[in-house]
Write a protein that holds these residues in place. Structure first.
Motif, PDB file in Angstrom:
ATOM      1  N   ALA A 129       0.717  -1.305  -0.028  1.00 13.42           N
ATOM      2  CA  ALA A 129       0.101  -0.046  -0.016  1.00 13.42           C
ATOM      3  C   ALA A 129       0.973   1.347  -0.030  1.00 13.42           C
ATOM      4  CB  ALA A 129      -0.841   0.247   1.150  1.00 13.42           C
ATOM      5  N   ILE A 130       2.103   1.233   0.865  1.00 14.33           N
ATOM      6  CA  ILE A 130       2.984   2.297   0.727  1.00 14.33           C
ATOM      7  C   ILE A 130       3.478   2.542  -0.757  1.00 14.33           C
ATOM      8  CG2 ILE A 130       5.095   3.225   1.603  1.00 14.33           C
ATOM      9  CD1 ILE A 130       4.409   1.793   4.327  1.00 14.33           C
ATOM     10  N   LYS A 131       3.978   1.638  -1.288  1.00 10.64           N
ATOM     11  CA  LYS A 131       4.624   1.402  -2.543  1.00 10.64           C
ATOM     12  C   LYS A 131       3.414   2.182  -3.624  1.00 10.64           C
ATOM     13  CE  LYS A 131       7.171   0.189  -6.125  1.00 10.64           C
ATOM     14  NZ  LYS A 131       8.201   1.063  -6.463  1.00 10.64           N
ATOM     15  N   ARG A 132       2.216   1.528  -3.371  1.00 11.04           N
ATOM     16  CA  ARG A 132       1.071   2.177  -4.474  1.00 11.04           C
ATOM     17  C   ARG A 132       0.792   3.321  -4.377  1.00 11.04           C
ATOM     18  NH1 ARG A 132      -3.639  -1.959  -5.031  1.00 11.04           N
ATOM     19  NH2 ARG A 132      -4.185  -0.318  -7.047  1.00 11.04           N
ATOM     20  N   SER A 133       0.804   3.779  -2.910  1.00 12.46           N
ATOM     21  CA  SER A 133       0.227   5.073  -2.628  1.00 12.46           C
ATOM     22  C   SER A 133       1.251   6.072  -3.257  1.00 12.46           C
ATOM     23  CB  SER A 133       0.056   5.229  -1.026  1.00 12.46           C
ATOM     24  OG  SER A 133       0.455   6.449  -0.693  1.00 12.46           O
ATOM     25  N   ASN A 134       2.538   5.691  -3.044  1.00 16.53           N
ATOM     26  CA  ASN A 134       3.532   6.921  -3.582  1.00 16.53           C
ATOM     27  C   ASN A 134       3.563   6.876  -4.921  1.00 16.53           C
ATOM     28  OD1 ASN A 134       4.298   7.343  -0.875  1.00 16.53           O
ATOM     29  ND2 ASN A 134       6.052   5.924  -0.861  1.00 16.53           N
ATOM     30  N   CYS A 135       3.199   5.686  -5.405  1.00 14.55           N
ATOM     31  CA  CYS A 135       3.130   5.584  -7.266  1.00 14.55           C
ATOM     32  C   CYS A 135       1.802   6.494  -7.526  1.00 14.55           C
ATOM     33  CB  CYS A 135       2.988   4.084  -7.502  1.00 14.55           C
ATOM     34  SG  CYS A 135       2.465   3.831  -9.239  1.00 14.55           S
ATOM     35  N   PHE A 136       0.675   6.145  -6.948  1.00 11.44           N
ATOM     36  CA  PHE A 136      -0.319   6.855  -7.438  1.00 11.44           C
ATOM     37  C   PHE A 136      -0.019   8.447  -7.223  1.00 11.44           C
ATOM     38  CE2 PHE A 136      -3.380   3.425  -6.176  1.00 11.44           C
ATOM     39  CZ  PHE A 136      -3.676   3.061  -7.382  1.00 11.44           C
ATOM     40  N   HIS A 137       0.714   8.906  -6.070  1.00 11.96           N
ATOM     41  CA  HIS A 137       0.885  10.193  -5.932  1.00 11.96           C
ATOM     42  C   HIS A 137       1.949  10.891  -7.207  1.00 11.96           C
ATOM     43  CE1 HIS A 137       1.489  14.135  -3.700  1.00 11.96           C
ATOM     44  NE2 HIS A 137       2.763  13.733  -3.762  1.00 11.96           N
ATOM     45  N   GLU A 138       2.872   9.916  -7.443  1.00 13.18           N
ATOM     46  CA  GLU A 138       3.842  10.565  -8.711  1.00 13.18           C
ATOM     47  C   GLU A 138       3.259  10.517  -9.943  1.00 13.18           C
ATOM     48  OE1 GLU A 138       7.037   7.707  -7.522  1.00 13.18           O
ATOM     49  OE2 GLU A 138       7.456   8.664  -5.763  1.00 13.18           O
ATOM     50  N   SER A 139       2.337   9.496 -10.052  1.00  9.65           N
ATOM     51  CA  SER A 139       1.707   9.469 -11.410  1.00  9.65           C
ATOM     52  C   SER A 139       0.383  10.360 -11.531  1.00  9.65           C
ATOM     53  CB  SER A 139       1.361   8.053 -11.978  1.00  9.65           C
ATOM     54  OG  SER A 139       0.490   7.795 -10.911  1.00  9.65           O
ATOM     55  N   GLY A 140       0.125  10.915 -10.582  1.00  9.56           N
ATOM     56  CA  GLY A 140      -1.284  11.732 -10.504  1.00  9.56           C
ATOM     57  C   GLY A 140      -2.273  11.028 -10.827  1.00  9.56           C
ATOM     58  N   LYS A 169      -2.421   8.333 -12.600  1.00 11.34           N
ATOM     59  CA  LYS A 169      -2.784   7.791 -14.180  1.00 11.34           C
ATOM     60  C   LYS A 169      -2.377   6.365 -14.307  1.00 11.34           C
ATOM     61  CE  LYS A 169      -2.355  12.405 -16.438  1.00 11.34           C
ATOM     62  NZ  LYS A 169      -1.752  13.263 -15.317  1.00 11.34           N
ATOM     63  N   SER A 170      -1.086   5.907 -13.445  1.00 14.37           N
ATOM     64  CA  SER A 170      -0.754   4.645 -13.446  1.00 14.37           C
ATOM     65  C   SER A 170      -1.735   3.672 -12.624  1.00 14.37           C
ATOM     66  CB  SER A 170       0.582   4.555 -13.065  1.00 14.37           C
ATOM     67  OG  SER A 170       1.249   3.267 -12.784  1.00 14.37           O
ATOM     68  N   PRO A 171      -1.839   2.617 -13.471  1.00 15.71           N
ATOM     69  CA  PRO A 171      -2.519   1.261 -12.529  1.00 15.71           C
ATOM     70  C   PRO A 171      -1.820   1.196 -11.227  1.00 15.71           C
ATOM     71  CG  PRO A 171      -1.792   0.681 -14.404  1.00 15.71           C
ATOM     72  CD  PRO A 171      -1.642   1.868 -14.496  1.00 15.71           C
ATOM     73  N   LYS A 177     -10.505 -18.687  -7.126  1.00 19.65           N
ATOM     74  CA  LYS A 177     -10.782 -19.067  -8.356  1.00 19.65           C
ATOM     75  C   LYS A 177     -10.042 -18.007  -9.365  1.00 19.65           C
ATOM     76  CE  LYS A 177     -15.127 -21.231  -7.831  1.00 19.65           C
ATOM     77  NZ  LYS A 177     -16.493 -21.265  -7.626  1.00 19.65           N
ATOM     78  N   VAL A 178      -9.818 -16.616  -8.866  1.00 21.75           N
ATOM     79  CA  VAL A 178      -9.534 -15.641  -9.555  1.00 21.75           C
ATOM     80  C   VAL A 178      -7.835 -15.347  -9.471  1.00 21.75           C
ATOM     81  CG1 VAL A 178      -9.686 -13.051  -9.897  1.00 21.75           C
ATOM     82  CG2 VAL A 178     -11.572 -14.462  -8.827  1.00 21.75           C
ATOM     83  N   TYR A 179      -7.500 -15.765  -8.286  1.00 20.94           N
ATOM     84  CA  TYR A 179      -5.861 -15.570  -7.842  1.00 20.94           C
ATOM     85  C   TYR A 179      -5.292 -16.644  -8.523  1.00 20.94           C
ATOM     86  CZ  TYR A 179      -1.824 -14.933  -5.094  1.00 20.94           C
ATOM     87  OH  TYR A 179      -0.694 -15.026  -4.562  1.00 20.94           O
ATOM     88  N   LYS A 180      -3.959 -16.208  -9.230  1.00 18.62           N
ATOM     89  CA  LYS A 180      -3.071 -17.148  -9.781  1.00 18.62           C
ATOM     90  C   LYS A 180      -1.789 -17.122  -8.545  1.00 18.62           C
ATOM     91  CE  LYS A 180      -4.586 -18.067 -13.865  1.00 18.62           C
ATOM     92  NZ  LYS A 180      -5.906 -17.761 -13.551  1.00 18.62           N
ATOM     93  N   PRO A 181      -1.531 -18.161  -7.788  1.00 24.02           N
ATOM     94  CA  PRO A 181      -0.387 -18.057  -6.909  1.00 24.02           C
ATOM     95  C   PRO A 181       0.917 -17.691  -7.482  1.00 24.02           C
ATOM     96  CG  PRO A 181      -1.774 -20.159  -6.440  1.00 24.02           C
ATOM     97  CD  PRO A 181      -2.204 -19.497  -7.496  1.00 24.02           C
ATOM     98  N   PHE A 182       1.610 -16.735  -6.710  1.00 23.18           N
ATOM     99  CA  PHE A 182       2.931 -16.189  -7.115  1.00 23.18           C
ATOM    100  C   PHE A 182       2.780 -15.443  -8.494  1.00 23.18           C
ATOM    101  CE2 PHE A 182       4.001 -20.418  -5.451  1.00 23.18           C
ATOM    102  CZ  PHE A 182       4.449 -20.048  -3.992  1.00 23.18           C
ATOM    103  N   LYS A 183       1.803 -15.201  -8.928  1.00 26.95           N
ATOM    104  CA  LYS A 183       1.700 -14.554 -10.325  1.00 26.95           C
ATOM    105  C   LYS A 183       0.831 -13.017 -10.088  1.00 26.95           C
ATOM    106  CE  LYS A 183       2.134 -18.383 -13.085  1.00 26.95           C
ATOM    107  NZ  LYS A 183       1.743 -19.259 -14.122  1.00 26.95           N
ATOM    108  N   THR A 184      -0.377 -13.204  -9.592  1.00 26.37           N
ATOM    109  CA  THR A 184      -1.289 -12.203  -9.410  1.00 26.37           C
ATOM    110  C   THR A 184      -0.748 -10.813  -8.751  1.00 26.37           C
ATOM    111  OG1 THR A 184      -3.130 -13.499  -9.415  1.00 26.37           O
ATOM    112  CG2 THR A 184      -3.608 -11.461  -8.822  1.00 26.37           C
ATOM    113  N   SER A 185      -0.925  -9.697  -9.470  1.00 26.97           N
ATOM    114  CA  SER A 185      -0.429  -8.428  -8.997  1.00 26.97           C
ATOM    115  C   SER A 185      -1.771  -7.553  -8.589  1.00 26.97           C
ATOM    116  CB  SER A 185       0.440  -7.596  -9.642  1.00 26.97           C
ATOM    117  OG  SER A 185       1.416  -8.087 -10.328  1.00 26.97           O
ATOM    118  N   TYR A 186      -1.411  -6.598  -7.638  1.00 27.65           N
ATOM    119  CA  TYR A 186      -2.771  -5.708  -7.238  1.00 27.65           C
ATOM    120  C   TYR A 186      -2.581  -4.372  -7.625  1.00 27.65           C
ATOM    121  CZ  TYR A 186      -4.355  -9.671  -4.486  1.00 27.65           C
ATOM    122  OH  TYR A 186      -4.777 -10.922  -3.975  1.00 27.65           O
TER     123      TYR A 186
END
Length: 481
Positions: free
Chosen positions: A147-158, A160-162, A472-481
């Motif tokens: 969440a910290i990583k994503r929150s900073n990423c959202f902030h930096e990309s305004g 726009k980035s998923p 059913k949705v999640y693929k172990p070791f692969k899925t990203s959020y």
């Protein structure tokens, strides 16, 4: 959590001379150093132990149940927890409530009141629960780091980035940290650890609450409905399973009975420890319930049906991003310590069994001294190194296979709630007070126990159904959020 154990080991040296029956100025009746705990220290210990990562899923749980059932279920759990804790407090001493033999841990109480097979069953449940908590904490910590990583990423990309992030590197990082900390013997007994944990858990809980209040104030409307998440957002079947899972999540938020007796063992007498403990339990359960009601209800009011599974990482909140980062960092710091507090007793238990089983094995018993410049030499034990490392690796791999915070929390809550919070305290109390079979009191206690068993089974079923759906949705070791 086991903060009083250090005092115990210091005190055990003094029990060579038998103290007078009522204890002396410096020592209690069992020859250990005089206990100094009061109602307030007891309450503080309980609140610190209870308010943890369980609080983060309460908004989601309330959203499944709605404005009527959500708070009602929270209140019901708080009442049951208080009542069974009072029963458990009465089992601190065997026999006479003032002068009887003390039980220092939950297991000691089960041993002296019930004995036999029940002790083994209790031990098994307790240690399985601790193992599960280790998995749950690994998931929760990695989600917060993401969440910290994503929150900073959202902030930096305004925005726009998923900002897709995989949880695996963070779980591995957490695992590596735990492997290192697990090699520090008695890490769970460091005096400042519980203070840090308390500060951290209040930090993130309060941030979650404040953001919920701010969101409601900003939109000016209270979301949610009387019956919870609407059919359409989820199917009828999903709603039932999710409602059951919500019970498990709430049960997890109240799970502290395992350490109640250890907290009670820090309390001075007179008045009798059980009286003080009942007051402390009432205060702490009341404070916790008010706090939980606020967190759960404010989160639900802010997000309605869309309440995230984890209040601080579900990205209902984007700003202020630095505040979210602080809260999530607090979760990680808290969980790094909490993991050890929960796991060190399990580590010690297995090591004790191994050394009793193989007293001559050098691998198990030999301590190798490693000199460290300017410090005392560090004693390393090969068995401890290997076993604790394997344990952490296993919990980390399981976390990677099913990184579902809500489901795992629900399973843990369901699994621990009935046996540890209800069944054993009720059975011990019946044995301790010699309550006759089929008497009104006996029947009432058994009905309570049965009702809680049904709730636990429902919660477990809901949580397992959640895992199945997620897999059913999640693929172990692969899925990203």
């Amino acid at each position: 959590m086991n903060g009083n154990t250090a005092t115990k080991s210091q005190a055990s040296n003094h029990s060579i001379t038998d103290p007078p029956p009522g204890g002396s100025k410096c020592f209690d009746d069992d020859g250990r150093l005089k206990r100094t705990g009061t109602v307030w220290t007891g309450s503080a210990h309980i609140i610190t132990a209870v308010i943890g990562s369980g609080v983060l899923s309460l908004a989601w749980a309330t959203a499944q149940l709605g404005w009527i059932a959500g708070p009602a279920v929270l209140f019901m759990f708080s009442f049951v927890t208080y009542y069974t804790s009072a029963l458990l407090a009465a089992c601190y001493r065997s026999g006479d409530p003032v002068t009887g033999k003390r039980n220092y841990t939950y297991m000691d109480a089960v041993q002296s009141n019930l004995g036999g097979v029940k002790v083994k069953v209790c031990g098994l449940i307790q240690y399985l629960n601790l193992f599960g908590v280790a998995v749950g904490y690994t998931i929760a910590a990695s989600i917060s780091m993401m969440a910290i990583k994503r929150s900073n990423c959202f902030h930096e990309s305004g925005g726009k980035s998923p900002c897709k992030v995989s949880s695996n590197p963070y779980m591995i990082m957490f695992g590596v940290a735990e492997i290192i900390f697990s090699q520090i013997k008695d890490f769970d007994q460091i005096w400042w650890l519980s203070i840090v944990a308390a500060v951290m858990s209040f930090t993130y809980s309060t941030v979650g609450l404040a953001l919920g209040i701010a969101k409601v104030a900003e939109t000016g409307k209270v979301r949610g409905s009387l019956t919870g998440i609407s059919i359409g957002t989820v199917t009828q079947t999903q709603k039932i399973w999710r409602s059951f899972q919500a019970l498990g999540d709430i049960a997890f938020a109240y799970s502290y009975s395992l350490i109640l007796i250890e907290i009670q063992d820090t309390i001075k007498s007179p008045p009798s420890e059980s009286k003080t403990m009942k007051k402390a339990t009432l205060i702490s359960v009341t404070v916790t319930t008010i706090f939980y009601m606020l967190c759960g209800c404010m989160g639900y009011a802010a997000f309605g049906d869309m309440a995230p599974g984890n209040l601080l990482t579900g990205f209902g909140f984007y700003n202020p991003y630095w505040l979210l980062d602080i809260a999530n960092a607090a979760i990680v710091i808290h969980l790094v310590g909490a993991y050890q507090v929960y796991c060190q007793p399990l580590f010690a238990f297995i090591e004790k069994i191994a050394s009793e089983r193989f007293p001559k094995s050098e691998f198990i018993n030999k301590e190798i001294e490693i000199p460290i410049m300017g410090f005392k030499p560090y004693k390393i034990n090969l068995f401890r190194l290997v076993w604790r490392t394997i344990f952490v690796i296993i919990t980390t791999i399981i976390s990677m296979l099913m990184p579902f915070f809500n489901d795992v929390v629900g399973i843990l809550g369901a699994f621990g709630f009935w046996p540890l919070t209800v069944y054993f305290p009720v059975e011990m109390y019946i044995a301790q007070k010699k309550i006759p079979k089929w008497s009104t009191r006996w029947l009432s206690l058994q009905i309570l126990s049965l009702a809680c068993l049904i709730i636990s089974i429902a919660a477990a079923a809901g949580s397992f159904a959640g895992v199945v759906l997620d897999l059913k949705v999640y693929k172990p070791f692969k899925t990203s959020y």
